[in-house]
Design a protein around this motif. Structure first.
Motif, short mmCIF file in Angstrom:
data_model
loop_
_atom_site.label_atom_id
_atom_site.label_comp_id
_atom_site.label_asym_id
_atom_site.label_seq_id
_atom_site.Cartn_x
_atom_site.Cartn_y
_atom_site.Cartn_z
N ASP A 235 38.24 46.03 39.03
CA ASP A 235 36.90 46.52 39.44
C ASP A 235 36.14 45.85 40.74
O ASP A 235 35.05 45.28 40.59
N THR B 128 31.23 48.52 31.18
CA THR B 128 32.23 49.74 31.23
C THR B 128 32.79 50.30 29.94
O THR B 128 32.81 49.34 29.00
N HIS C 278 32.55 44.69 41.79
CA HIS C 278 31.51 45.93 41.95
C HIS C 278 30.89 46.09 43.28
O HIS C 278 29.56 46.77 43.14
N ASP D 64 35.37 41.75 38.54
CA ASP D 64 34.33 42.78 38.48
C ASP D 64 33.00 42.65 39.53
O ASP D 64 31.72 42.29 39.12
N GLY E 181 32.55 49.70 42.58
CA GLY E 181 31.87 50.56 41.64
C GLY E 181 32.70 51.88 41.40
O GLY E 181 32.88 52.29 40.23
N HIS F 296 37.66 50.73 37.43
CA HIS F 296 36.94 51.46 38.26
C HIS F 296 37.34 51.60 39.75
O HIS F 296 36.82 52.27 40.74
#
Ligand SMILES: [Fe+2]
Ligand SMILES: [Fe+2]
Length: 603
Positions: free
Chosen positions: A378, A2, A351, A349, A381, A412
């Motif tokens: 995060d 990121t 995501h 993360d 996404g 995110h």
């Protein structure tokens, strides 16, 4: 990976409410909240265009939307709104309005030429982008500007307002949406609230000192038709799905059970009892509708939440969801009244990736006593895409229907400065956080002998410092952990403000571990105190980053405080086991391979 972004829009939201900001002289500090996307002046027009498209086009045609097709669905009235009402303000003297348009954008905003803006030879540059300058003269009075694009070109135009001829600099007022605010056009100025680190490096002298109107990159999504439509792989039904537990209050006595259904399931409840008991209690669920009209096959879902309170500590409960059961009854266990140990799994993360399910499954194989899953940001996404949340809750459900999720806000989750509505809608969290930011973005709880402090580093850092200090000072927990997304110490990005505001408190009140993510690398520091390595964990804080999407290029050479710099190509999580005598932290992948391991003794 990121990019290095900080969400100033969120910062500004808090700033406006509480009169705090980067500096009291900063005109950006007085801006109201950008918490929701429905403040858009063109929102109704866009919704009507989408409705007409849906009435005439198949899903396949919507997914293949191109500019020519968009044109077929825009009336003259729509065109006028999209060209004039997207961003409005008043000037109190004749003004030259300059539009800084990213030269990498496929085509200029459709209204620029037709509205009489003229391309000039001037160029403006930031560290990343070059902008051409279009200008038009306006008399004193209202000024209206149009959309950035019909796709989602993130490098949004921004604006400066200067005098005409030898006239005076106009004052700019009545800016709508108010979140834009104003600043001064000069080198070092920021033009995106959601990327405050990006600043102007080249400003022609003709524009210097003018009023700068910054924007947020997420506004490019407001008229996002080309490439803007999606389908969820997991459309909702009457049957509950995405079941997840959270702690809305004290883990010893409360739990929230949430799930989603199609809108037709207007009510829901949870029946629950102590394990082994015969009779059930019933708690009605509240519900909210969540709309994402660009999801073609399931634009609306209903989120249900049943909050159970007054539970007994250290007690197993069973529950089932009504009226349409999600399956056989499930179970959970409350936190102990005065325990001496806690185990949890820590991810970051995720995501929306399916790896999350495999990591959680493996963690439970390693330690079935894991009480909860902490995720340091995060989670998805794109925080504004509900279909991303559909995936997240599908991947976590097997774990989360029995053990709570402890989420932390990542960039995110509130991407492009458009707010964190879906994050906040999806989780019922303790409302005991910093009052200087929105509820549930920061919170704290104690489980057994360990304090967990969750901070939102996409919000104003300094605004949370006072609350953080109060929590740390008043806690008598044997272990103290802080969890937030951006890492104060990493081999990649740099957050001096977090070090200054929060790490000094971690030193003062001895926080044992700081868990972060964002850089998509597995890293661990030596014990650090005052920015310097110390030999004994009793004297410093250990900073860790994990990455559950499995990227990570690695960085060499590491700075002196970094002792673990592995860059796994597979996703990892940490199983963390804490008792009165020590802590054991182990980074594992879904196959159970250990990537890092640490034992810390508590004296
Ligand atoms: Fe990330
Ligand atoms: Fe991130």
């Amino acid at each position: 990976m990121t990019p290095s972004i900080r969400h100033l829009a969120a910062v500004l939201a808090a700033s406006a409410t509480l009169g705090i900001g980067a500096s009291s002289a900063d005109p950006l500090a007085a801006r109201p909240a950008a918490q929701r996307a429905d403040w858009s002046p063109i929102g109704g027009t866009v919704q009507r265009i989408i409705t007409r498209m849906r009435q005439s086009l198949s899903h396949a045609q919507m997914l293949a939307m191109d500019r020519a097709t968009v044109e077929r669905f825009i009336t003259d009235d729509d065109r006028s709104v999209l060209a004039n009402r997207y961003w409005t303000f008043r000037v109190d003297a004749p003004a030259t309005v300059s539009i800084m348009r990213h030269t990498g954008q496929e085509e200029p905003p459709f209204w620029l030429k037709t509205r009489g803006f003229k391309l000039t030879p001037l160029k403006v540059r930031s560290q990343e982008y070059e902008y051409e300058v279009w200008q038009k003269q306006f008399p004193a009075g209202p000024v209206g500007l149009g959309i950035n694009c019909f796709n989602r070109h993130r490098v949004h135009y921004f604006v400066s307002v200067g005098p005409q001829g030898g006239g005076r600099q106009p004052r700019v007022t009545d800016i709508v949406p108010a979140l834009h605010g104003q600043s001064v056009m000069r080198k070092g100025a920021s033009m995106y609230h959601d990327w405050s680190d990006l600043t102007l490096v080249d400003v022609p002298k003709e524009l210097e000192g003018q009023v700068l109107l910054p924007t947020i990159r997420g506004r490019a999504r407001e008229a996002h038709f080309v490439g803007g439509f999606r389908q969820t792989a997991l459309p909702s039904t009457l049957r509950p799905s995405g079941v997840a537990l959270t702690w809305p209050d004290d883990p010893k006595t409360s739990v929230a059970i949430q799930w989603r259904t199609s809108p037709a399931a207007r009510e829901g409840w949870v029946e629950w009892r102590r394990a082994g008991y015969r009779s059930w209690s019933r708690t009605e669920a509240s519900n909210v509708m969540v709309a994402d009209h660009r999801i073609l096959n399931d634009p609306e879902v209903r989120l249900h939440t049943a909050t159970l309170a007054g539970l007994r500590p250290d007690t197993a409960y069973e529950y089932r969801i009504g009226p349409v059961p999600a399956g056989p009854f499930e179970s959970f266990r409350t936190a102990p009244a005065a325990g001496t140990s806690v185990s949890f799994v820590w991810l970051s993360d995720t995501h929306s990736k399916a790896d999350t399910a495999r990591l959680l499954e493996r963690a439970l194989l390693i330690d079935p006593g894991i009480a909860f899953a902490a995720i340091t940001g995060d989670l998805v996404g794109t925080g504004q895409f509900r279909d991303d949340w559909d995936l997240f809750f599908a991947h976590t459900e097997a774990f989360a229907k029995r053990r709570p999720i402890v989420p932390t806000m990542g960039n995110h989750d509130t991407i492009d400065g458009l707010g964190a509505d879906l994050f906040l809608s999806h989780f019922a969290l303790p409302r005991n956080g910093a009052r200087t930011i929105a509820p549930e973005r920061s919170y704290a709880f104690t489980y057994a002998n360990t304090l967990f402090v969750i901070l939102d580093c996409t919000e104003d850092i300094a605004a949370q410092t006072g609350w953080l200090e109060g929590v740390l000072r008043s806690s008598n927990a044997r272990w103290k952990l802080a969890l937030f997304h951006f890492p104060p110490y990493s081999t990649d990005e740099d957050y001096p403000d977090i070090r200054q505001e929060w790490c000094t408190l971690f030193d003062r009140y001895h926080v044992d571990f700081v868990l972060s993510g964002h850089v998509h690398q597995l890293e661990r520091s030596h014990p650090v105190r005052g920015g310097k390595v110390v030999s004994d964990p009793a004297d410093g804080t250990i900073y860790l980053m994990t990455v559950s999407v499995g990227q990570g290029p690695g960085v060499t050479p590491p700075p002196p405080w970094a002792i673990v710099k592995t860059a796994p190509i597979v996703p990892v999580c940490h199983v963390i086991q804490i008792n009165d005598r020590g802590a054991h932290l182990r980074a594992i992948d879904a196959a159970g391979k250990t990537w890092d391991e640490l034992n810390v003794t508590k004296r």
